[in-house]
Scaffold this active site. Sequence first.
Site, PDB file in Angstrom:
ATOM      1  N   HIS A 183       0.831  -1.215   0.000  1.00 13.14           N
ATOM      2  CA  HIS A 183       0.000   0.000   0.000  1.00 13.14           C
ATOM      3  C   HIS A 183       0.868   1.269   0.000  1.00 13.14           C
ATOM      4  O   HIS A 183       0.636   2.197  -0.782  1.00 13.14           O
ATOM      5  CB  HIS A 183      -0.921  -0.021   1.219  1.00 13.14           C
ATOM      6  CG  HIS A 183      -1.535   1.294   1.570  1.00 13.14           C
ATOM      7  ND1 HIS A 183      -2.548   1.865   0.817  1.00 13.14           N
ATOM      8  CD2 HIS A 183      -1.268   2.163   2.574  1.00 13.14           C
ATOM      9  CE1 HIS A 183      -2.872   3.031   1.362  1.00 13.14           C
ATOM     10  NE2 HIS A 183      -2.114   3.239   2.419  1.00 13.14           N
ATOM     11  N   SER A 247      -3.463   1.597  -4.623  1.00 13.30           N
ATOM     12  CA  SER A 247      -2.794   0.369  -4.166  1.00 13.30           C
ATOM     13  C   SER A 247      -3.773  -0.799  -4.084  1.00 13.30           C
ATOM     14  O   SER A 247      -3.432  -1.846  -3.549  1.00 13.30           O
ATOM     15  CB  SER A 247      -2.142   0.605  -2.803  1.00 13.30           C
ATOM     16  OG  SER A 247      -3.129   0.908  -1.834  1.00 13.30           O
TER      17      SER A 247
HETATM   18  N1  HBI Z   1      -0.224   4.689  10.651  1.00 12.07           N
HETATM   19  N2  HBI Z   1       1.539   3.383   9.932  1.00 12.07           N
HETATM   20  C1  HBI Z   1       0.454   4.109   9.652  1.00 12.07           C
HETATM   21  N3  HBI Z   1       0.071   4.248   8.358  1.00 12.07           N
HETATM   22  C2  HBI Z   1      -1.013   4.981   8.015  1.00 12.07           C
HETATM   23  O1  HBI Z   1      -1.337   5.092   6.814  1.00 12.07           O
HETATM   24  C3  HBI Z   1      -1.745   5.608   9.040  1.00 12.07           C
HETATM   25  C4  HBI Z   1      -1.315   5.428  10.369  1.00 12.07           C
HETATM   26  N4  HBI Z   1      -2.014   6.022  11.359  1.00 12.07           N
HETATM   27  C5  HBI Z   1      -3.161   6.849  11.103  1.00 12.07           C
HETATM   28  C6  HBI Z   1      -3.513   6.966   9.676  1.00 12.07           C
HETATM   29  N5  HBI Z   1      -2.840   6.378   8.759  1.00 12.07           N
HETATM   30  C7  HBI Z   1      -4.674   7.721   9.130  1.00 12.07           C
HETATM   31  O2  HBI Z   1      -5.820   6.906   9.154  1.00 12.07           O
HETATM   32  C8  HBI Z   1      -5.073   9.015   9.753  1.00 12.07           C
HETATM   33  O3  HBI Z   1      -5.600   8.748  11.027  1.00 12.07           O
HETATM   34  C9  HBI Z   1      -4.042  10.059   9.785  1.00 12.07           C
HETATM   35 FE    FE Z   2      -2.218   4.916   3.683  1.00 14.18          FE
END
Ligand code: HBI
Ligand code: FE
Length: 325
Positions: A183, A247
Amino acid sequence: DLKLLEEKEPEKKDIWFPKHISDLDKCTHLITRFEPDLDYTHPVSVLTEGNFFLSQRSDFKAAFGFRVGQAIPRVEYTEEENATWAHVYRHLKDLFPTHACKEHIDVFKLLEMEGGFCEEKIPQLEDVSNFLKRKTGFQLRPVAGLLSARDFLASLAFRTFQCTQYVRHGAKPDHSPEPDCIHELLGHVPMLADPKFAQFAQELGLATLGVSDENIEKFATLFWFTVEFGLCKQNGELRAYGAGMLSSYGELQNSLSGAPTVKEFDPMVTAVQEYKDDDFQPILFVVESFEDMMTKMRQYVASIDREFDLSYDPYTQSVKILDHN
Ligand code: HBI
Ligand code: FE
């Protein structure tokens, strides 16, 4: 009414946030059952309960011990993992010419020429991070799973993308319940190599530093409907720029099929739109252009009552707080 008074409180300075890129070493709060202080020598069966896709033990150790400035440890992916990547890569590449935005298409070519992208093998995060640094100054940082929205968004302020290194389970190659490196690499990386998009992502990150939990939730929702699931208009057609679509074959195809309700991006409305992540997105937001998205987002950010302004200094990779009482 106490609640109303609280809601009107401006954002205070006393919420801790990273001031220098090295402070991101403290922004590693996982919201899965995985915690940095958890003993990762536990049997995999215990750690992966409900997380069937987690297979690379070494990646977790690498992510937990990582410090800003270090090279990202290389991972020896298994044949099965590379096969999962190849499956997704091959199918998505068929859809990109008709479904992906121009920026994604252009960068994807560069990633294949100079960024180590090919169908056969999962690219190494260190190589991809170096590619990104040359294009927009963004860099990757390995992370062991889903981070808190606050930590995840804060890292964007420092042009750092917290990037998982493990791969979904091969039994379900078209679906990952949490972000995995397929992704990140096929969806997020190409967009972060585009200068305008990189600027947007950093400004979104800067806007979140030190704001209330309530505003973090709104920014996380804006992130969801732009960076993850955004559509844009190009040459009179809808195209996908969101990583959640770019993705996923099913999600990408569905996004332009006419099935989802497509609304015009308006941060005030988008920030409070409900969403789920267990099926294809029924509602998507479209932007006229990245410039238009940036303009609207800046107006929205300006409407949030933060007690201080921030400026980012790229020479020192730090934020300065500008008081304005
Ligand atoms: N953590 N590792 C990781 N990758 C993400 O894409 C991700 C996350 N934490 C929160 C998030 N994405 C989003 O859903 C938003 O809450 C910012
Ligand atoms: Fe993401």
